[in-house]
Design a protein around this motif. Structure first.
Motif, PDB file in Angstrom:
ATOM      1  N   GLN A  34       0.816  -1.252   0.187  1.00  0.00           N
ATOM      2  CA  GLN A  34      -0.073  -0.067  -0.049  1.00  0.00           C
ATOM      3  C   GLN A  34       0.812   1.099   0.115  1.00  0.00           C
ATOM      4  N   ARG A  35       2.179   1.161   0.187  1.00  0.00           N
ATOM      5  CA  ARG A  35       3.147   2.454   0.037  1.00  0.00           C
ATOM      6  C   ARG A  35       2.600   3.282   0.926  1.00  0.00           C
ATOM      7  N   THR A  36       2.295   2.919   2.353  1.00  0.00           N
ATOM      8  CA  THR A  36       1.840   3.686   3.492  1.00  0.00           C
ATOM      9  C   THR A  36       2.518   5.055   3.870  1.00  0.00           C
ATOM     10  N   LEU A  37       4.002   4.628   4.010  1.00  0.00           N
ATOM     11  CA  LEU A  37       4.751   5.864   4.166  1.00  0.00           C
ATOM     12  C   LEU A  37       4.931   6.859   3.215  1.00  0.00           C
ATOM     13  N   THR A  38       4.993   6.402   1.930  1.00  0.00           N
ATOM     14  CA  THR A  38       4.779   7.259   0.659  1.00  0.00           C
ATOM     15  C   THR A  38       3.659   8.172   0.884  1.00  0.00           C
ATOM     16  N   TYR A  39       2.629   7.389   0.880  1.00  0.00           N
ATOM     17  CA  TYR A  39       1.197   8.001   0.919  1.00  0.00           C
ATOM     18  C   TYR A  39       1.135   9.047   2.141  1.00  0.00           C
ATOM     19  N   LEU A 104       1.105   0.291  -7.614  1.00  0.00           N
ATOM     20  CA  LEU A 104       1.847   0.782  -6.411  1.00  0.00           C
ATOM     21  C   LEU A 104       3.154  -0.119  -6.212  1.00  0.00           C
ATOM     22  N   ARG A 105       3.292  -0.648  -7.353  1.00  0.00           N
ATOM     23  CA  ARG A 105       4.756  -1.590  -6.873  1.00  0.00           C
ATOM     24  C   ARG A 105       5.907  -0.742  -6.913  1.00  0.00           C
ATOM     25  N   GLY A 106       5.688   0.618  -7.220  1.00  0.00           N
ATOM     26  CA  GLY A 106       6.863   1.829  -6.928  1.00  0.00           C
ATOM     27  C   GLY A 106       5.998   3.087  -6.651  1.00  0.00           C
ATOM     28  N   GLY A 107       6.837   3.893  -6.064  1.00  0.00           N
ATOM     29  CA  GLY A 107       6.059   5.068  -5.726  1.00  0.00           C
ATOM     30  C   GLY A 107       5.769   6.075  -6.587  1.00  0.00           C
ATOM     31  N   GLU A 108       5.879   5.649  -8.061  1.00  0.00           N
ATOM     32  CA  GLU A 108       5.831   6.866  -9.071  1.00  0.00           C
ATOM     33  C   GLU A 108       4.360   7.340  -9.071  1.00  0.00           C
ATOM     34  N   PHE A 109       3.294   6.635  -8.685  1.00  0.00           N
ATOM     35  CA  PHE A 109       2.024   7.140  -8.940  1.00  0.00           C
ATOM     36  C   PHE A 109       1.990   8.580  -7.932  1.00  0.00           C
ATOM     37  N   PHE A 110       2.512   8.421  -6.872  1.00  0.00           N
ATOM     38  CA  PHE A 110       2.693   9.600  -5.764  1.00  0.00           C
ATOM     39  C   PHE A 110       3.613  10.484  -6.207  1.00  0.00           C
ATOM     40  N   THR A 111       4.919  10.134  -6.620  1.00  0.00           N
ATOM     41  CA  THR A 111       5.941  11.444  -7.045  1.00  0.00           C
ATOM     42  C   THR A 111       5.409  12.135  -8.131  1.00  0.00           C
TER      43      THR A 111
END
Length: 500
Positions: A34-39, A104-111
């Motif tokens: 879920q990339r919680t920290l990134t989110y 969300l395999r990587g953080g590209e969605f957020f960055t």
């Protein structure tokens, strides 16, 4: 040497850029699906930047930085604040959807979302042709990558390719038009361009040639006819979370550059660009509403709905000047700003429902997928009904007041042609009400499909945000005065600075 005021002007942009880079590095060590920290870091960044922009806007001051290339004013502050909030809501809705589709395999969605927002900020604050274009390119390049984020999905890849090709063409139109204006006026600064055109010492033919290309580029970004062809395919083909990313906050940035270019820079040419906007508004209202009736895919229907809604936005922009006089400027442009803000709010709710109804292996993006939704989730059905009624312009929802304010601006001009446009817009709204009400009918009166009969569940945070989203659409419809006053004050700061 760059003065201190210049750095103050771009503090939010600097924080956004720095945090986007930091989050990209931190995400390398995040292993949770879920990339919680990134989110969380992304949401905190957006909240801090939104608070800074709100503080700038409340201050009510207008000042420039970097040699007048960047402007900070109430309109820009509020639009950037609302763009941050829009992106926060989009990420809350979109994270479960993205996680189910391995986005969300990587953080590209957020960055990439943060870099797209940075592009919007630069567009909104740009007071120079090059700065505006640089912001536009940063937004569009990030958007292309987001649409293609599902690399193993053929439909998303096709949508990204269409978006890239047509977007590059539109960017070329805009850049060519800006270069023509630079050649005619000898300046890239909006105030100097305004003064050069107002002096009437510039060849009118060259200005009009450049203006046509600029309006074409702006029309593509808004999704107005006849530059709308990318919108339905991209809306339908892109992952729904990305569809909301490119259909929500960027509309605020597109409105901002329309004000910056057409009003702050090219207002002396209003009698020319108004005619173009009028034709595009008529085409958008006609094509958008008629084509939406034939759609069975909800995302595609909402794409054509966006085209028709942009027709109303264009009506607000063209009503600002009457016979070359700034008699109607503040009320018309504030109505257009109010329309843009409330449209984005309603779009958030509609696409949020589509994402929350989706599950792994099933998109729930056809209208029939909403059959019997009231039996499965009264909350989701209620919010979607509010969104549909608002887009249709039914009282007491905010969409009604937004349309009414634009129509009042047209009618108050007392121009026969504008009054005829207002009548046409009302007729097209009646046509459009059919496909919005059809969605409500399917949710409340049709039986659920066999594969969609189970109750709907969703993340608690998304459901809370969705409930607030729907409540705001209703509350702002009954009490629109506060937001309309904010829009009027923001536009008033622009009007006072014209030609200064």
């Amino acid at each position: 040497m760059i003065d201190k005021l210049s750095w103050i002007a771009v503090y939010p942009e600097l924080i956004l850029l720095t945090m986007a880079c930091v989050i990209a590095l931190v995400d390398l060590g995040v292993k949770t699906p879920q990339r919680t920290l990134t989110y969380v870091l992304t949401l905190v960044t957006l909240a801090v930047v939104a608070a800074m922009e709100a503080a700038y806007a409340v201050g009510g001051q207008t000042f420039y930085g970097f040699g007048n290339m960047v402007v900070v004013d109430p309109m820009g502050g509020w639009l950037k604040c609302f763009a941050c909030i829009t992106l926060m809501i989009t990420l809350v809705y979109g994270r479960p959807y993205a996680a189910d589709r391995e986005m969300l395999r990587g953080g590209e969605f957020f960055t990439l979302s943060l870099f797209a927002l940075l592009g919007m900020f630069v567009m909104i604050s740009g007071h120079n042709f090059l700065v505006i274009y640089m912001g536009l390119e940063l937004l569009t390049l990030s958007s292309y990558a987001l649409v293609a984020l599902r690399r193993d999905n053929a439909i998303a890849t096709e949508a990204a390719m269409k978006y890239f090709v047509l977007g590059a063409l539109a960017s070329g139109f805009l850049l060519y038009g800006l270069s023509m204006l630079y050649g005619a006026t000898g300046s890239l600064d909006l105030n100097e361009v305004f003064n050069a055109i107002a002096s009437r010492q510039v060849r009118h033919q060259v200005l009009i040639f450049g203006l046509v290309f600029i309006v074409a580029g702006l029309a593509f970004k808004l999704g107005a006819v006849p530059f709308h062809m990318w919108l339905p395919d991209v809306y339908q083909g892109a992952p729904t979370a990305v569809t909301l990313l490119i259909g929500g906050a960027p509309q605020l940035a597109a409105f901002a550059i329309c004000i910056r270019l057409l009003v702050e820079g090219l207002l002396p040419l209003a009698i020319d660009w108004q005619q173009m906007l009028a034709l595009m508004a008529i085409g958008s209202l006609l094509v958008g509403n008629l084509a939406a009736i034939a759609q069975s895919n909800l995302k595609r229907m909402l794409a054509f709905s966006t085209i028709s809604q942009m027709g109303f936005l264009l009506l607000g922009l063209l009503a600002g000047v009457v016979n070359g006089n700034q008699l109607n400027t503040e009320s018309a442009y504030s109505a257009a700003m109010f329309y843009a803000l409330t449209y984005v709010l309603t779009t958030l709710g509609a696409f949020g429902i589509i994402m929350l109804l989706a599950r792994a292996g099933h998109e729930s993006e056809d209208i029939v997928d909403l059959a019997g939704l009231n039996q499965r989730s009264p909350l989701y059905a209620g919010v979607m009904a509010i969104c549909m009624f608002s887009l249709a312009g039914l009282p007491p929802l905010v969409g009604f007041y937004a349309k009414l304010s634009v129509l009042q601006a047209l009618v108050s001009s007392q121009q026969a042609s504008y009054i005829a446009l207002a009548v046409f817009a009302v007729v097209m709204s009646l046509v459009g009400a059919f496909y919005y009400l059809r969605v409500v009918k399917v949710m409340y009166f049709d039986a659920p499909l066999a594969h969609n009969a189970q109750p709907v569940s969703g993340p608690t945070d998304a459901k809370v945000v969705l409930a607030i989203n729907g409540a705001l659409i209703l509350i702002l419809g009954m009490l629109p005065g506060g937001l309309m006053t904010l829009c009027s004050q923001s536009i008033n700061s622009i009007v006072k600075s014209l030609g200064s």
